[in-house]
Scaffold this active site. Structure first.
Site, PDB file in Angstrom:
ATOM      1  N   TYR A 112      -3.018 -29.137  16.908  1.00 17.20           N
ATOM      2  CA  TYR A 112      -3.666 -28.678  18.139  1.00 17.20           C
ATOM      3  C   TYR A 112      -2.652 -28.775  19.263  1.00 17.20           C
ATOM      4  CZ  TYR A 112      -6.750 -28.587  22.201  1.00 17.20           C
ATOM      5  OH  TYR A 112      -7.342 -28.262  23.389  1.00 17.20           O
ATOM      6  N   GLU A 200      -4.537 -22.737  25.032  1.00 12.74           N
ATOM      7  CA  GLU A 200      -4.804 -23.569  23.859  1.00 12.74           C
ATOM      8  C   GLU A 200      -4.417 -22.823  22.589  1.00 12.74           C
ATOM      9  OE1 GLU A 200      -8.713 -26.023  23.258  1.00 12.74           O
ATOM     10  OE2 GLU A 200      -8.916 -24.179  22.120  1.00 12.74           O
TER      11      GLU A 200
END
Ligand code: GDP
Ligand code: MN
Length: 399
Positions: A112, A200
């Site tokens: 992530y 993101e």
């Protein structure tokens, strides 16, 4: 403003971040043709992904890996023909109008990576985790030490050594470190240059070793961007990416009428003037056991037409089982609101309980207007003060 994944992938790719090639399509036939093209280019795996402004697509069945044209047809037919219900949508789900068809990749590990503003520290921050892919909120909740953070200096940005340190902390080794660090620095630069509120990549993946990349490749296979609406005026290219189909229709109508409206999950529609009063109204509704269906600030100087439109929007939400009007007439005149209530009653009708609390400029005139209209609006009750109004509407909805 949000954009679609395929648009976000383009921004990443333009910034030099490795992303598997793909194309946005709007029909099953185009999805099939694109799959055919990717397979013919020598790839053995293709991914078909719903393009909607909500995540959790994988678990909802709206990200499908396919190896043949037939599988691609089946996946595209399913996605374009069914509403997607995921943890990030309401139970009613959302319609899928666009798909991304891209080359699929083999994955060794999912990470992530994000940049956003850490409000408590007042600094843009790089956030990373070796536990990527799954819902990051769950990781943050159950295993917070797995979320790594590095503040980004406002002037010097994310420095190379800081990015490399983060890459090592994530477990990257050898040549992977430089690949991952370079992606982090590019992402941090994109965040600032695009006036983003969030960038993101989830997952950032490491591919298995291959002949031309013996240590594997680091690349982005999903991306999400949020932009600061107040800065969009200086990003015409981003404005052009806006997809109105993804907007909440009630919020769009409210914006056009100059109203501040945010849809919520409850069943008590609120019409208030002033953001502060609107928030305290929502608080007091909750205090009495009710759930607001919306935040709605008609503003200080709304016209009768704008207020009538506000009622149309509130009553157009079929979850609304009661309406609370709370107006403090300062610049706004109470009789304008009263006129709008009568107008809205004539036009759309109040089938649900309506509780009105007015105070301030022209309140006596307003009370007379409402008194005269009582027979036309049988579900209307007037309240003396805010607590009384909140109690009455909560009781009406509960009963
Ligand atoms: P999201 O669920 O909406 O966040 O959609 P993602 O694009 O992140 O996909 C969800 C999951 O599907 C990923 O975490 C991967 O595990 C898997 N996935 C997506 N694309 C690929 C791909 O190209 N290859 C493989 N092997 N898995 C993929
Ligand atoms: Mn994802």
């Amino acid at each position: 403003m949000k954009i679609h994944e395929y648009q976000a992938r383009q921004l990443l790719s333009d910034a030099g971040i490795p992303v598997p090639p793909g194309r946005m399509v709007e029909t099953v036939e185009d999805a099939v043709a694109e799959t055919e093209r990717i397979l013919a280019s020598g790839e053995s795996l293709v991914v078909v992904k719903a393009q909607v402004h909500a995540g959790g697509r994988g678990k909802a069945g709206f990200v499908k890996l396919v190896k043949t044209v037939e599988e691609a047809r089946e996946a595209a037919t399913f996605m374009l023909g069914n509403r997607m219900v995921s943890v990030q949508t309401g139970p009613e789900g959302i319609e899928v109008k666009r798909l991304l068809v891209a080359a699929g990749v083999d994955i060794d590990k999912e990470f992530y990576l994000a940049v956003t503003l850490d409000r408590s520290r007042g600094v843009n921050t790089l956030i990373a985790s070796a536990e990527g892919g799954v819902e990051i909120e769950t990781v943050a909740h159950e295993n917070p030490e797995a979320i790594l953070k590095a503040p980004i200096h406002p002037l010097s940005g994310l420095e190379a050594f800081e990015a490399r340190t983060m890459a090592k902390r994530l477990g990257f080794t050898g040549r992977q470190i430089q690949q991952a660090a370079s992606i982090m620095q590019k992402l941090a630069t994109l965040y600032t240059s695009l006036d983003a509120s969030l960038v993101e990549i989830n997952p950032l993946v490491l591919t298995p070793p291959s002949d031309d990349a013996p240590e594997g490749r680091v690349m982005a296979i999903d991306a999400k961007f949020g932009f600061d609406d107040n800065a969009l005026y200086r990003h015409k290219d981003l404005q052009a990416m806006h997809d109105p189909a993804e907007d909440n229709p009630a919020e769009t109508r409210a914006e056009a009428a100059g109203l501040s409206y945010v849809a919520l999950d409850g069943n008590i529609g609120c019409l208030v003037n002033g953001a502060g009063l609107a928030m305290s109204t929502m608080d007091i509704v909750k205090l009495h056991g009710g759930e607001p269906a919306n935040f709605l600030d008609v503003g200080g100087s709304a016209t009768k037409d704008a207020v009538t439109e506000a009622f149309r929007i509130i009553l157009g939400d079929d979850r609304v089982q009661g309406v609370l009007v709370n107006i403090f007439g300062g610049i706004m005149k109470c009789d304008t609101i009263a006129d709008a209530i009568v107008g809205a009653a004539k036009e759309v009708g109040f089938e649900v309980p309506l509780v009105v609390r007015l105070e301030g400029t022209n309140v006596d005139a307003a009370r007379r207007i409402l008194e005269d209209a009582k027979s036309e609006i049988p579900t209307m009750r007037t309240a003396g003060d805010l607590a009384d109004a909140a109690k009455t509407v909560c009781a009406a909805v509960a009963g």
